[in-house]
Each structure stands twice: as C-alpha cells, then as structure tokens.
Design a protein around this motif. Structure first.
Motif, mmCIF file in Angstrom:
data_model
loop_
_atom_site.group_PDB
_atom_site.id
_atom_site.type_symbol
_atom_site.label_atom_id
_atom_site.label_comp_id
_atom_site.label_asym_id
_atom_site.label_seq_id
_atom_site.Cartn_x
_atom_site.Cartn_y
_atom_site.Cartn_z
ATOM 1 N N TRP A 135 -47.857 -80.049 61.406
ATOM 2 C CA TRP A 135 -48.089 -81.177 62.318
ATOM 3 C C TRP A 135 -49.044 -80.786 63.452
ATOM 4 O O TRP A 135 -48.748 -80.962 64.619
ATOM 5 C CB TRP A 135 -46.763 -81.745 62.848
ATOM 6 C CG TRP A 135 -45.960 -82.402 61.761
ATOM 7 C CD1 TRP A 135 -44.843 -81.920 61.164
ATOM 8 C CD2 TRP A 135 -46.245 -83.655 61.121
ATOM 9 N NE1 TRP A 135 -44.399 -82.781 60.190
ATOM 10 C CE2 TRP A 135 -45.241 -83.853 60.142
ATOM 11 C CE3 TRP A 135 -47.249 -84.627 61.264
ATOM 12 C CZ2 TRP A 135 -45.208 -84.977 59.315
ATOM 13 C CZ3 TRP A 135 -47.209 -85.745 60.438
ATOM 14 C CH2 TRP A 135 -46.202 -85.909 59.479
ATOM 15 N N TYR A 136 -50.145 -80.199 63.066
ATOM 16 C CA TYR A 136 -51.244 -79.867 64.005
ATOM 17 C C TYR A 136 -50.885 -78.824 65.059
ATOM 18 O O TYR A 136 -51.560 -78.714 66.083
ATOM 19 C CB TYR A 136 -51.800 -81.141 64.660
ATOM 20 C CG TYR A 136 -52.046 -82.218 63.630
ATOM 21 C CD1 TYR A 136 -53.107 -82.114 62.735
ATOM 22 C CD2 TYR A 136 -51.173 -83.308 63.525
ATOM 23 C CE1 TYR A 136 -53.309 -83.077 61.749
ATOM 24 C CE2 TYR A 136 -51.362 -84.273 62.538
ATOM 25 C CZ TYR A 136 -52.432 -84.144 61.652
ATOM 26 O OH TYR A 136 -52.627 -85.088 60.666
ATOM 27 N N THR A 137 -49.852 -78.061 64.808
ATOM 28 C CA THR A 137 -49.525 -76.950 65.724
ATOM 29 C C THR A 137 -48.741 -75.891 64.938
ATOM 30 O O THR A 137 -48.667 -75.956 63.707
ATOM 31 C CB THR A 137 -48.750 -77.470 66.962
ATOM 32 O OG1 THR A 137 -48.657 -76.395 67.907
ATOM 33 C CG2 THR A 137 -47.365 -78.001 66.633
ATOM 34 N N THR A 170 -52.517 -70.291 58.303
ATOM 35 C CA THR A 170 -53.036 -70.937 57.092
ATOM 36 C C THR A 170 -52.753 -72.421 57.272
ATOM 37 O O THR A 170 -51.882 -72.803 58.068
ATOM 38 C CB THR A 170 -52.368 -70.424 55.792
ATOM 39 O OG1 THR A 170 -50.966 -70.762 55.825
ATOM 40 C CG2 THR A 170 -52.530 -68.918 55.633
ATOM 41 N N SER A 171 -53.490 -73.240 56.565
ATOM 42 C CA SER A 171 -53.263 -74.688 56.692
ATOM 43 C C SER A 171 -53.939 -75.412 55.537
ATOM 44 O O SER A 171 -54.691 -74.808 54.766
ATOM 45 C CB SER A 171 -53.825 -75.203 58.019
ATOM 46 O OG SER A 171 -55.222 -75.398 57.932
ATOM 47 N N SER A 174 -57.400 -73.767 66.154
ATOM 48 C CA SER A 174 -57.549 -74.194 67.554
ATOM 49 C C SER A 174 -56.588 -75.328 67.909
ATOM 50 O O SER A 174 -56.223 -75.487 69.070
ATOM 51 C CB SER A 174 -58.993 -74.610 67.834
ATOM 52 O OG SER A 174 -59.392 -75.616 66.933
ATOM 53 N N ASP A 175 -56.148 -76.100 66.901
ATOM 54 C CA ASP A 175 -55.163 -77.165 67.167
ATOM 55 C C ASP A 175 -53.874 -76.587 67.760
ATOM 56 O O ASP A 175 -53.181 -77.253 68.524
ATOM 57 C CB ASP A 175 -54.796 -77.905 65.866
ATOM 58 C CG ASP A 175 -55.875 -78.910 65.446
ATOM 59 O OD1 ASP A 175 -56.880 -79.034 66.180
ATOM 60 O OD2 ASP A 175 -55.712 -79.549 64.387
ATOM 61 N N SER A 176 -53.546 -75.361 67.337
ATOM 62 C CA SER A 176 -52.265 -74.772 67.749
ATOM 63 C C SER A 176 -52.377 -73.935 69.026
ATOM 64 O O SER A 176 -51.354 -73.589 69.625
ATOM 65 C CB SER A 176 -51.727 -73.873 66.629
ATOM 66 O OG SER A 176 -52.624 -72.792 66.372
ATOM 67 N N THR A 177 -53.578 -73.620 69.446
ATOM 68 C CA THR A 177 -53.758 -72.669 70.557
ATOM 69 C C THR A 177 -53.181 -73.134 71.895
ATOM 70 O O THR A 177 -52.570 -72.312 72.599
ATOM 71 C CB THR A 177 -55.244 -72.257 70.660
ATOM 72 O OG1 THR A 177 -55.608 -71.690 69.391
ATOM 73 C CG2 THR A 177 -55.482 -71.242 71.753
ATOM 74 N N PRO A 178 -53.293 -74.416 72.266
ATOM 75 C CA PRO A 178 -52.660 -74.808 73.539
ATOM 76 C C PRO A 178 -51.157 -74.530 73.560
ATOM 77 O O PRO A 178 -50.630 -74.043 74.566
ATOM 78 C CB PRO A 178 -52.948 -76.318 73.622
ATOM 79 C CG PRO A 178 -54.198 -76.498 72.808
ATOM 80 C CD PRO A 178 -54.090 -75.507 71.687
ATOM 81 N N GLU A 230 -57.255 -66.091 70.121
ATOM 82 C CA GLU A 230 -57.199 -67.021 68.985
ATOM 83 C C GLU A 230 -57.881 -66.371 67.789
ATOM 84 O O GLU A 230 -59.037 -65.979 67.868
ATOM 85 C CB GLU A 230 -57.901 -68.321 69.354
ATOM 86 C CG GLU A 230 -57.819 -69.371 68.263
ATOM 87 C CD GLU A 230 -58.655 -70.603 68.630
ATOM 88 O OE1 GLU A 230 -58.094 -71.555 69.172
ATOM 89 O OE2 GLU A 230 -59.866 -70.576 68.369
ATOM 90 N N GLY A 231 -57.129 -66.265 66.709
ATOM 91 C CA GLY A 231 -57.669 -65.612 65.515
ATOM 92 C C GLY A 231 -58.240 -66.600 64.521
ATOM 93 O O GLY A 231 -58.896 -67.565 64.904
ATOM 94 N N ILE A 232 -57.943 -66.374 63.250
ATOM 95 C CA ILE A 232 -58.583 -67.177 62.207
ATOM 96 C C ILE A 232 -57.578 -68.042 61.435
ATOM 97 O O ILE A 232 -56.398 -67.736 61.356
ATOM 98 C CB ILE A 232 -59.329 -66.305 61.162
ATOM 99 C CG1 ILE A 232 -58.404 -65.232 60.562
ATOM 100 C CG2 ILE A 232 -60.567 -65.701 61.772
ATOM 101 C CD1 ILE A 232 -58.950 -64.594 59.306
ATOM 102 N N ARG A 233 -58.134 -69.100 60.884
ATOM 103 C CA ARG A 233 -57.426 -69.820 59.827
ATOM 104 C C ARG A 233 -57.823 -69.070 58.562
ATOM 105 O O ARG A 233 -58.987 -69.080 58.159
ATOM 106 C CB ARG A 233 -57.894 -71.274 59.772
ATOM 107 C CG ARG A 233 -57.290 -71.998 58.588
ATOM 108 C CD ARG A 233 -57.839 -73.398 58.408
ATOM 109 N NE ARG A 233 -57.455 -73.851 57.086
ATOM 110 C CZ ARG A 233 -58.251 -74.454 56.236
ATOM 111 N NH1 ARG A 233 -59.504 -74.728 56.562
ATOM 112 N NH2 ARG A 233 -57.808 -74.821 55.047
ATOM 113 N N ALA A 234 -56.854 -68.399 57.973
ATOM 114 C CA ALA A 234 -57.161 -67.513 56.850
ATOM 115 C C ALA A 234 -56.882 -68.191 55.511
ATOM 116 O O ALA A 234 -56.079 -69.133 55.433
ATOM 117 C CB ALA A 234 -56.319 -66.252 56.966
#
Ligand SMILES: Cc1cc2nc3c(=O)[nH]c(=O)nc-3n(C[C@H](O)[C@H](O)[C@H](O)COP(=O)(O)O)c2cc1C
Length: 198
Positions: free
Chosen positions: A127-129, A153-154, A160-164, A177-181
C-alpha cells in the motif's frame, strides 16, 4: 685555571646533553606515524545487520544476497500472527493496519542491536509504504547514531514512496534510501552494494 677548566668541562657536558635532547626530539615522530597508520584498521570494521520482512520470498532473496556479499548478520522480521497466504485477505489486513497506524506484534527480537553500526532494512511495498511490521521493528530499538539503508521489492511502486514513513519510524538514524531491487537481478544489487563503500 682550575676554575676555567671546570667551566669548560661543564660547557662541553651541557652541549652534549642538548645534542642528545635534540636527537630524542627528532626521533619522536616515528612512533606517532605508527599510531596514525594503525588507527584506520582499528575502526575499519563496521558491524552490519540485514533485517527484512518478506511475505512471499522476493525481499528475502535480496536480503540473502546482501548478507552474503557484506558478511552481515541477518534477521527476519516476522509477525506473531502470520499473514494469510490468500492475496485478497492479506491486502485487506495490510490496508487496515496502515489506516490504523497499527504496530502488529513481532515473533522475535534482535539479541544485541547496540553492536550494529549499519542496519539494512528490507521490505515489500505494501500500500505504497513499508508493512506496519517494519514500524513495530523500528519501535523496538534505539536507532540513534546508526545508519539505516533501505531496500525493497514491489510490483512497480518506487522505494521513495516508503521513505517518509521510514524516516519517521527510525528516529535518530541516518537513513539512506536504497533501491527497489529485483530478486533475480543480482548484478544490479551487487553494483548498488559496491557503490555504498561500506
Ligand atoms: C498487501 C500487499 C500490498 C501491496 N502493495 C503494493 C503497492 O502498493 N505497490 C506495489 O508496487 N506493489 C505492491 N504489492 C506487491 C509487493 O510489493 C511485491 O509482490 C513484493 O515483491 C512482495 O515481496 P515479498 O515476496 O518479499 O513479500 C503489494 C503486495 C501485498 C501482498
């Protein structure tokens, strides 16, 4: 005459002592240089933990790769009540947990979090986080002064959606902030890891 000879001898002696003092001062920097070279080795080894949540195994694959490449310890974040394996059910529960800002209880605990300098935190995007279990994990320890490096993963959502939320949850940490792997693109993950210069 006696007095003069005595004074002469004193002068010679004094010169000798000064010369010795000089020699001692000149040799002093040698041990100091040794200390300098020893210092980086002493604080060189950072202690790393890879902590991850994974429901269907994608994030787990990435976590295991990071662990094998960094020689880190690894910890699986698991909820006390497991999530359903039925997609529709888990999505509903996860949606409600996010709406409630819930802290689902966890099954296990890192034994000595204080020893880690760097904590990789991995999760699937829900859900975007990050799943709320990651918030429970963050609440469980003092992260101040630690470096937290995220990866996820997603199905398409960027990390970045989850970083806040990650910044909010991991209070006092230096969050990177790392990567979407992609679980099967090990080369991309390895390249990213190398760039971190741990
Ligand atoms: C409850 C739930 C919510 C999800 N929400 C998102 C989302 O918002 N954006 C997205 O791109 N993928 C979403 N996904 C897909 C997962 O992020 C993706 O399948 C991920 O790789 C699963 O990782 P895992 O195997 O480690 O559990 C969601 C999956 C679930 C089960």
């Amino acid at each position: 005459m006696k007095k003069f000879l005595c004074a002469l001898m004193m002068a010679v002696l004094a010169l000798g002592i000064t010369a010795c003092g000089g020699a001692a001062e000149q040799s002093a920097p040698a041990p100091a240089a040794k200390t300098e070279t020893a210092a980086p080795a002493a604080d060189g080894g950072k202690k790393i933990l890879v902590a991850y949540f994974s429901h269907t195994g994608n994030t787990e694959k990435v976590a295991q790769l990071i662990q094998s490449k960094t020689g880190a310890d690894i910890f699986k974040i698991e909820t006390a009540t497991p999530y359903s394996s039925v997609y529709r059910e888990v999505t509903e529960v996860a949606k409600q947990e996010k709406a409630d800002n819930a802290r689902p209880a966890l099954k296990n605990k890192v034994e000595n979090m204080a020893q880690y300098d760097v904590v990789f935190v991995g999760y699937p995007i829900w859900w975007y986080t990050a799943p709320m279990a990651v918030a429970t994990f963050a609440d469980g320890y003092d992260f101040s002064g630690k470096t937290v490096i995220t990866f996820c993963t997603s199905g398409g959502s960027p990390i970045s959606d989850s970083t806040p939320d990650i910044n909010k949850w991991f209070k006092g940490a230096n969050v990177i902030e790392g990567i979407r792997a992609y679980p099967d693109d090990t080369a991309a993950t390895e390249k990213w890891l190398a760039g971190l210069n741990l």
